[in-house]
Design an enzyme around this catalytic site. Structure first.
Site, PDB file in Angstrom:
ATOM      1  CD  GLU A 130      50.951  88.369  27.490  1.00  0.00           C
ATOM      2  OE1 GLU A 130      51.387  88.265  28.673  1.00  0.00           O
ATOM      3  OE2 GLU A 130      50.846  87.416  26.706  1.00  0.00           O
ATOM      4  CB  THR A 183      57.826  84.449  27.173  1.00  0.00           C
ATOM      5  OG1 THR A 183      56.800  83.594  27.668  1.00  0.00           O
ATOM      6  CG2 THR A 183      57.501  84.854  25.748  1.00  0.00           C
TER       7      THR A 183
END
Length: 309
Positions: A130, A183
């Protein structure tokens, strides 16, 4: 497990759940990627194929590769694994595409090695993937994927995850407009400070939402699904957001908000029939503005990953 190969379902996830920015997430059961992981004699992680999306094959540029390498380094494992990825979650969709790959790699490897690592450790490894994807090692997507159900990340450093069993009649509806919001980009537009008044309001909703989930109090869940900090900023990036949200509520949803960093929009409902009606209402708004999209209705996936073969 003595198998040399495993095929797994890697669930999509909804992060934030309105008032739980970077701390709350849930796993979906009807949408996700598939992954085949097999042992190989040579060391390291080899991404041998990716279908469905154009993503980096190089280990150090792929979230599954980075997460897998972090796990092998921690275990001091000298052999390696080959990974085939079938992407059914579009990158930049807001339903945990990178998390499915990062967490899927370490979950599958763990199964092939006889589960030497705890769920807690797997989340830590997946967070490295991530970090590559978004610039921050957040756990709000990888935690529910690995633990299943709904998770609260009390702390990322040191990692502390609380699993919440979802109410039995809680269903999620997700619409994914076919636009991409990265993101990393959606984080750049956020404020770095908030007022004390906004913080108090958000903490009250977050605490009440968690209480409502534990107590299966759908009315309390509904009152608590409010985000006064992140949603007003990110919603301007999503065409038709306010109409989609009001349409979902009118159709019976408990609440509606942005899934992760968007552009996907989620709604929670009591009962599958209501969730289906909510999906029709949300899709209807996107149809009117002629924006192609996908729509999903799912129970809350209490298992997370599952073995397909």
């Amino acid at each position: 497990m003595s198998k040399d190969q495993i095929k797994i379902f890697c669930p999509a996830t909804i992060a934030n759940i309105s008032c739980g920015f970077d701390v709350l997430g849930l796993a979906l059961g009807t949408v996700g990627d598939e992954m085949v992981i097999r042992k190989m004699a040579q060391p390291g992680i080899k991404i041998s194929s990716i279908t469905g999306q154009d993503l980096p094959m190089e280990t150090e540029r792929n979230v599954a590769g980075v997460a897998g390498m972090a796990m092998l380094a921690a275990l001091k494992y000298t052999n390696g694994f080959e990974i085939e990825i079938t992407k059914k979650i579009k990158p930049g969709s807001g339903i945990g595409s990178s998390a499915a790959s990062a967490a899927g790699a370490v979950w599958g490897i763990n199964q092939l090695l006889g589960t030497p690592c705890s769920e807690h450790q797997l989340v830590e490894f997946a967070m490295e993937g991530e970090k590559l994807a978004s610039g921050s090692a957040h756990a709000d997507n990888v935690a529910p994927a690995i633990y299943g159900g709904i998770t609260l990340v009390r702390s990322s450093n040191p990692l502390d995850v609380v699993r919440i069993n979802p109410p039995s009649q809680l269903y999620a509806t997700v619409v994914h407009p076919h636009i991409e919001i990265k993101t990393s980009d959606s984080r750049k537009i956020l404020k770095t400070t908030i007022s004390l008044a906004d913080g108090i309001r958000q903490w009250g909703n977050l605490g009440a939402l968690v209480a409502g989930l534990f107590q299966e109090d759908y009315a309390l869940i509904s009152r608590s699904l409010e985000d006064h900090i992140i949603e007003p900023i990110r919603s301007i990036l999503i065409p038709g957001f306010e109409d989609i949200k009001s349409g979902a509520i009118a159709a019976g949803a408990l609440g509606c908000g942005i899934s992760g960093s968007g552009p996907s929009i989620f709604a929670l409902s009591k009962g599958k029939d209501t969730a289906n009606n909510v999906a029709k209402a949300m899709s209807g708004v996107l149809d009117k503005i002629e924006l192609n999209h996908d729509a999903y209705v799912s129970e809350i996936n209490t298992k997370g990953f599952r073995i397909l073969s």
